[in-house]
Design a protein around this motif. Structure first.
Motif, PDB file in Angstrom:
ATOM      1  N   UNK A 277      30.113  49.884  34.807  1.00 43.57           N
ATOM      2  CA  UNK A 277      31.069  50.905  35.578  1.00 43.57           C
ATOM      3  C   UNK A 277      32.141  49.928  35.971  1.00 43.57           C
ATOM      4  N   UNK A 278      31.664  48.780  36.582  1.00 48.42           N
ATOM      5  CA  UNK A 278      32.535  47.572  37.045  1.00 48.42           C
ATOM      6  C   UNK A 278      33.565  47.167  35.967  1.00 48.42           C
ATOM      7  N   UNK A 279      32.872  46.768  34.776  1.00 49.27           N
ATOM      8  CA  UNK A 279      33.494  46.388  33.655  1.00 49.27           C
ATOM      9  C   UNK A 279      34.577  47.261  32.874  1.00 49.27           C
ATOM     10  N   UNK A 280      34.198  48.632  33.175  1.00 50.15           N
ATOM     11  CA  UNK A 280      35.029  49.728  32.690  1.00 50.15           C
ATOM     12  C   UNK A 280      36.483  49.808  33.492  1.00 50.15           C
ATOM     13  N   UNK A 281      35.966  49.592  34.969  1.00 49.82           N
ATOM     14  CA  UNK A 281      37.268  49.478  35.544  1.00 49.82           C
ATOM     15  C   UNK A 281      38.231  48.503  35.319  1.00 49.82           C
ATOM     16  N   UNK A 282      37.709  47.287  34.973  1.00 52.66           N
ATOM     17  CA  UNK A 282      38.476  46.008  34.483  1.00 52.66           C
ATOM     18  C   UNK A 282      39.259  46.482  33.118  1.00 52.66           C
ATOM     19  N   UNK A 283      38.823  47.263  32.534  1.00 47.95           N
ATOM     20  CA  UNK A 283      39.419  47.818  31.044  1.00 47.95           C
ATOM     21  C   UNK A 283      40.694  48.381  31.835  1.00 47.95           C
ATOM     22  N   UNK A 284      40.462  49.453  32.741  1.00 47.20           N
ATOM     23  CA  UNK A 284      41.648  50.241  33.262  1.00 47.20           C
ATOM     24  C   UNK A 284      42.635  49.425  33.723  1.00 47.20           C
TER      25      UNK A 284
END
Length: 211
Positions: free
Chosen positions: A48-55
């Motif tokens: 989830x955290x790294x998905x936020x980094x994609x954003x």
């Protein structure tokens, strides 16, 4: 890499590793979730955290993050939303009556809640958005044919190294989970400490000023 305008990619990767190893909110969150709810939940939190980094990477590539640099209102709105969310999670940990078999954060929602909370704590942090906006362009020549693609490649590279380290943290937290599972009082104490730390992170974010 040259056609994308990427410069000093080896130095960039070394910087990524150093930054990922530096303890912060993401490190604490992953260890907390995996420690209280097991390795799988920790992995979900890390993703989830790294998905936020994609954003944030896409926002930097599209220039959206620049709005936070120039707009005090946009920066403040995102900052206070993120701070309120962290304080809310922290208060849930402080006030809930959890045991080793009933973790307090997700209350049975497990993987989905861990992923969602991890992503939101990252996306709602304007400091992360500004970091991507300031860090990535240092390694890309804006005179290149496709500088936006260069920024995207660098962002994904940063996320790749971050994901690997996040998995290590989730595995480490899984070992903590086995310890807490046999010691309910220790687990409850960890909830209280982690709740206070998250509230502290929230207030710290609320006091952050626009660069």
């Amino acid at each position: 890499m040259t056609s994308l305008g990427i410069q000093h990619f080896d130095a960039f990767l070394l910087a990524c590793i150093a930054l990922n190893l530096t303890p912060g909110l993401d490190t604490f969150y992953i260890l907390t979730r995996s420690g209280r709810e097991g390795r799988a939940v920790g992995v979900a939190a890390a993703l989830g955290i790294n998905a936020g980094c994609i954003v944030h990477t896409l926002a930097a590539v599209l220039g959206i993050s620049a709005i936070l640099m120039t707009s005090a209102i946009a920066f403040s709105v995102l900052k206070y939303l993120g701070a309120a969310y962290l304080v809310w999670i922290g208060l849930r940990m402080l006030l809930a009556r959890g045991t080793a078999r009933q973790p307090t954060v997700t209350r049975g929602k497990g993987l989905v809640a861990a992923f969602r909370q991890g992503m939101l704590t990252n996306v709602l942090n304007p400091k992360v958005a500004l970091f991507f906006l300031a860090f990535l362009p240092q390694f890309v020549s804006m005179q290149a044919g496709h500088p936006q693609l260069g920024l995207l490649v660098l962002g994904l590279s940063f996320i790749g190294t971050g994901t690997l380290w996040s998995m290590v943290l989730a595995l480490l937290g899984g070992h903590i989970h086995h310890l807490l599972h046999t010691r309910p009082r220790l687990g409850q104490g960890m909830d209280r400490v982690c709740g206070m730390v998250l509230v502290g992170f929230g207030f710290r974010l609320a006091l952050q000023r626009q660069p």
